[in-house]
Design an enzyme around this catalytic site. Structure first.
Site, PDB file in Angstrom:
ATOM      1  CG  ASN A  90      -5.666   3.107   8.653  1.00  0.00           C
ATOM      2  OD1 ASN A  90      -5.821   2.153   7.862  1.00  0.00           O
ATOM      3  ND2 ASN A  90      -5.132   4.405   8.138  1.00  0.00           N
ATOM      4  NE  ARG A  96      -3.237   2.468   2.728  1.00  0.00           N
ATOM      5  CZ  ARG A  96      -3.246   3.259   3.809  1.00  0.00           C
ATOM      6  NH1 ARG A  96      -2.954   2.756   4.943  1.00  0.00           N
ATOM      7  NH2 ARG A  96      -3.748   4.642   3.636  1.00  0.00           N
ATOM      8  CE1 TYR A 135      -0.511   2.286  13.945  1.00  0.00           C
ATOM      9  CE2 TYR A 135      -2.620   3.292  12.989  1.00  0.00           C
ATOM     10  CZ  TYR A 135      -1.164   2.908  12.750  1.00  0.00           C
ATOM     11  OH  TYR A 135      -0.711   3.149  11.547  1.00  0.00           O
ATOM     12  CD  GLU A 158      -2.026   3.815   8.472  1.00  0.00           C
ATOM     13  OE1 GLU A 158      -1.879   4.092   9.481  1.00  0.00           O
ATOM     14  OE2 GLU A 158      -2.163   4.408   7.375  1.00  0.00           O
ATOM     15  CG  HIS A 201      -1.449   9.146   3.898  1.00  0.00           C
ATOM     16  ND1 HIS A 201      -1.498   7.526   3.889  1.00  0.00           N
ATOM     17  CD2 HIS A 201      -1.099   9.455   4.881  1.00  0.00           C
ATOM     18  CE1 HIS A 201      -1.410   7.000   5.201  1.00  0.00           C
ATOM     19  NE2 HIS A 201      -1.012   8.396   5.882  1.00  0.00           N
ATOM     20  CD  GLU A 258      -5.313   7.223   9.924  1.00  0.00           C
ATOM     21  OE1 GLU A 258      -4.900   8.479  10.435  1.00  0.00           O
ATOM     22  OE2 GLU A 258      -4.829   6.088  10.147  1.00  0.00           O
TER      23      GLU A 258
HETATM   24  C1  PNW Z   1      -1.797   6.711  10.973  1.00  0.00           C
HETATM   25  N1  PNW Z   1      -5.274   6.293  16.385  1.00  0.00           N
HETATM   26  O1  PNW Z   1      -2.335   7.738  11.866  1.00  0.00           O
HETATM   27  C2  PNW Z   1      -1.386   7.339   9.822  1.00  0.00           C
HETATM   28  O2  PNW Z   1      -2.037   6.983   8.846  1.00  0.00           O
HETATM   29  C3  PNW Z   1       0.080   7.173   9.431  1.00  0.00           C
HETATM   30  O3  PNW Z   1       0.570   7.965   8.384  1.00  0.00           O
HETATM   31  C4  PNW Z   1       1.028   7.221  10.736  1.00  0.00           C
HETATM   32  O4  PNW Z   1       2.210   7.381  10.382  1.00  0.00           O
HETATM   33  C5  PNW Z   1       0.550   6.137  11.450  1.00  0.00           C
HETATM   34  O5  PNW Z   1      -0.757   6.406  11.835  1.00  0.00           O
HETATM   35  C6  PNW Z   1       1.315   5.979  12.925  1.00  0.00           C
HETATM   36  O6  PNW Z   1       1.146   7.291  13.565  1.00  0.00           O
HETATM   37  C7  PNW Z   1      -3.195   7.179  12.846  1.00  0.00           C
HETATM   38  O7  PNW Z   1      -5.009   6.299  17.338  1.00  0.00           O
HETATM   39  C8  PNW Z   1      -2.542   7.373  14.123  1.00  0.00           C
HETATM   40  O8  PNW Z   1      -6.411   5.869  16.336  1.00  0.00           O
HETATM   41  C9  PNW Z   1      -3.357   7.155  15.196  1.00  0.00           C
HETATM   42  C10 PNW Z   1      -4.691   6.704  15.198  1.00  0.00           C
HETATM   43  C11 PNW Z   1      -4.886   6.349  13.806  1.00  0.00           C
HETATM   44  C12 PNW Z   1      -4.336   6.783  12.767  1.00  0.00           C
END
Ligand code: PNW
Length: 539
Positions: A361, A141, A363, A433, A185, A231
């Site tokens: 995505n 991706r 985390y 992600e 992005h 996002e």
């Molecule tokens: C992503 N959350 O952002 C981005 O798409 C990437 O570009 C970035 O490098 C990656 O995360 C790591 O930070 C997010 O907490 C960060 O839900 C945090 C969240 C979601 C997306």
């Protein structure tokens, strides 16, 4: 990076101070002999290829490769890796590329590292493809930079910029790797921000559609899988609400309606681009990468449980309900402060069916509790809820990672997947992600930094949570992309947080060193023997 810059419930902007204190200047020197590092890279890849030649062994818990134990059960989804143009490409002034709003942001924050060179993927993509090939990764991706393709934002096409992505796609396909393209992005051409306010102006709908059409026409016969926006919650809320991200506009209490303007325009631009996509790439699949943090009720009380649900609706359903249900969530409509949010029947009709798969995505998570008058994400209105990382007894929701916004919560991942699947009637899902930056890894040295057992354990736990969602919660997850292939320019955190499966040595001409986690994942998925360990002793 700080995610969203969500306002604390009391409206005090402590999060800005907290993050500013965290940010310390780093100088990354780009010295090093290109020739030496080129030879080293060849050696690295050659070493890796030797290891990859053996047949994929069945997973077992005792492993001759020296890797940590491989779980007995192999994941039932494909393994991919994800990246984004502004974070890896560098070459910011080459071949007619114009400035993006993140270039402007970086120039205004000289204490932060620079995206000007970063991984130099623009020149090194062939090497990175060889690494993916070596480890058997078959889905990549990446995002296309609008600034390369249409430098003036809405003017003519720049053949040189488009040519880069065309060569990249050809090279991926030649290596047996499926390209998965994100159109946006976060790297808006600065000229569109200056000209009319970027996502605050409905002109963005026509301009994005034009840009998307140019890319569909150029790559659509070779690329099947697409996403319009990465996002939008992050770039609308952080870019136009808290001001934490480019273009640094603030609308914390929704006074100007910035976040909702951005929100509406993104949905309309998505719908409009997908209409062109159906015409130009009839056999393609498209979606939008949505991010969310799981909202865990801080207590069992009805008020806290309702607050957590509302939080999730404001964060995630606010994007996907219009697509699957034709309207905003009721909680959002009731709490809309400014009446900016009508989904017209025309928009609802255009959005219907515009996600071929649900791209999530994921985390982390937070506890959510009821708070009368509490504000949600900056600019998005009163939601009578607030969030925290700590339970009422003070315990953290999960172990620390390198990122202040990110605690490890595999259990929450499973709940989140089920929540989406149940709400939208079991869509095909791709995790587009998931990944982690290892605490303190920014200061660790080669070769020790390559033994990233921490990241291996992270993926083991998160992927097993996804496997449980499939086998026990009836969720249809078909793909899973690790963030990220390479260490990269992590927005407001610069190079201080390393999310890569491949280490990038910024002080030595961006030399690549695959980490153990890449070999381990490759072996778990049966993509290579996993013995492709890279020795850095020769450096
Ligand atoms: C992503 N959350 O952002 C981005 O798409 C990437 O570009 C970035 O490098 C990656 O995360 C790591 O930070 C997010 O907490 C960060 O839900 C945090 C969240 C979601 C997306």
């Amino acid at each position: 990076m700080e995610w969203l810059g969500r306002l604390p419930a009391n409206g005090v902007k402590q999060y800005l101070a907290a993050d500013a204190a965290e940010r310390k200047p780093t100088a990354s020197t780009m010295a090093g002999s290109k020739l030496t590092m080129g030879l080293l890279l060849l050696a690295v890849v050659a070493a890796a290829q030797v290891g990859a030649q053996g047949p994929a062994a069945a997973p077992s818990s005792s492993d001759a490769s020296g890797l940590p134990p491989i779980p007995a059960e192999r994941p039932p989804f494909f393994l991919g890796v994800a990246t984004a143009a502004p974070q890896i490409e560098g070459a910011v002034a080459e071949d007619g590329r114009s400035r993006s709003i993140w270039d402007t942001w970086a120039a205004a924050h000289p204490e932060n590292d620079s995206p000007n060179v970063t991984d130099d993927f623009y020149h090194r993509y062939a090497e990175d493809i060889r690494i993916m090939q070596t480890y058997g990764i078959k889905h990549f991706r990446f995002s296309v930079a609008w600034t390369r393709v249409i430098p003036d934002g809405n003017g003519s096409t720049n053949a040189a910029g488009l040519g880069f992505y065309s060569r990249l796609v050809d090279a991926l396909l030649a290596a047996g790797i499926e390209p998965v393209v994100t159109l946006y992005h976060w790297d808006l051409p600065q000229v569109l921000q200056d000209r009319y306010g970027g996502f605050l102006n409905e002109q963005i709908v026509a301009d994005f559609t034009h840009y998307a059409t140019v890319v569909f026409e150029a790559l659509g016969s070779r690329v099947t899988y697409w996403s319009t926006f990465n996002e939008p919650a992050t770039f609308c809320v952080s870019g136009y609400g808290s001001g934490w991200h480019a273009p640094s506009l603030r609308d914390q209490q929704g006074e100007q309606g910035y976040v909702w303007e951005c929100h509406n325009n993104v949905l309309r631009a998505h719908a409009s681009a997908v209409r062109e996509f159906r015409r130009l790439v009839p056999n393609g699949k498209i979606g939008m990468n949505l991010a969310v943090q799981w909202s865990e009720p801080r207590s069992d009380s009805e008020a806290d449980r309702a607050a957590a649900e509302r939080h999730m609706e404001f964060e995630l359903a606010v994007w996907s309900d219009p697509v699957y249900r034709g309207d905003w969530p009721a909680s959002v409509k009731e709490r809309n402060p400014r009446g900016l949010m009508t989904i017209t029947p025309e928009l609802a009709a255009a959005l219907r069916g515009s996600f071929d798969m649900y791209m999530l995505n994921f985390y982390t998570a937070k506890y959510v509790y009821y708070l009368s008058g509490g504000w949600g994400m900056a600019g998005q209105g009163v939601i009578d809820a607030a969030d925290t990382f700590n339970a009422t007894n003070g315990a953290s929701i999960g172990p620390e990672t390198a990122s202040s916004w990110f605690k490890e919560v595999p259990w929450a991942f499973r709940k989140q997947l089920k929540w989406v699947s149940d709400r939208y009637n079991r869509p095909v899902m791709w995790v587009t992600e998931n990944g982690v930056a290892v605490p303190d890894s920014a200061n660790e040295l080669l070769p020790g930094v390559l033994n990233d057992t921490y990241r291996i354990n992270f993926y083991r736990d998160y992927m097993q949570a996804a496997m449980a969602a499939i086998s026990q919660d009836n969720v249809d997850i078909q793909g899973y992309f690790c963030w990220s292939l390479l260490d990269n320019w992590e927005w407001t955190s610069g190079f201080k947080e390393r999310f890569g499966l491949v280490y990038v040595d910024y002080a030595n001409n961006q030399a690549r060193h695959p980490k153990q986690s890449l070999a381990w994942l490759s072996r778990w998925f049966g993509l290579s023997s996993g013995a492709a360990q890279v020795s850095t002793q020769s450096i």
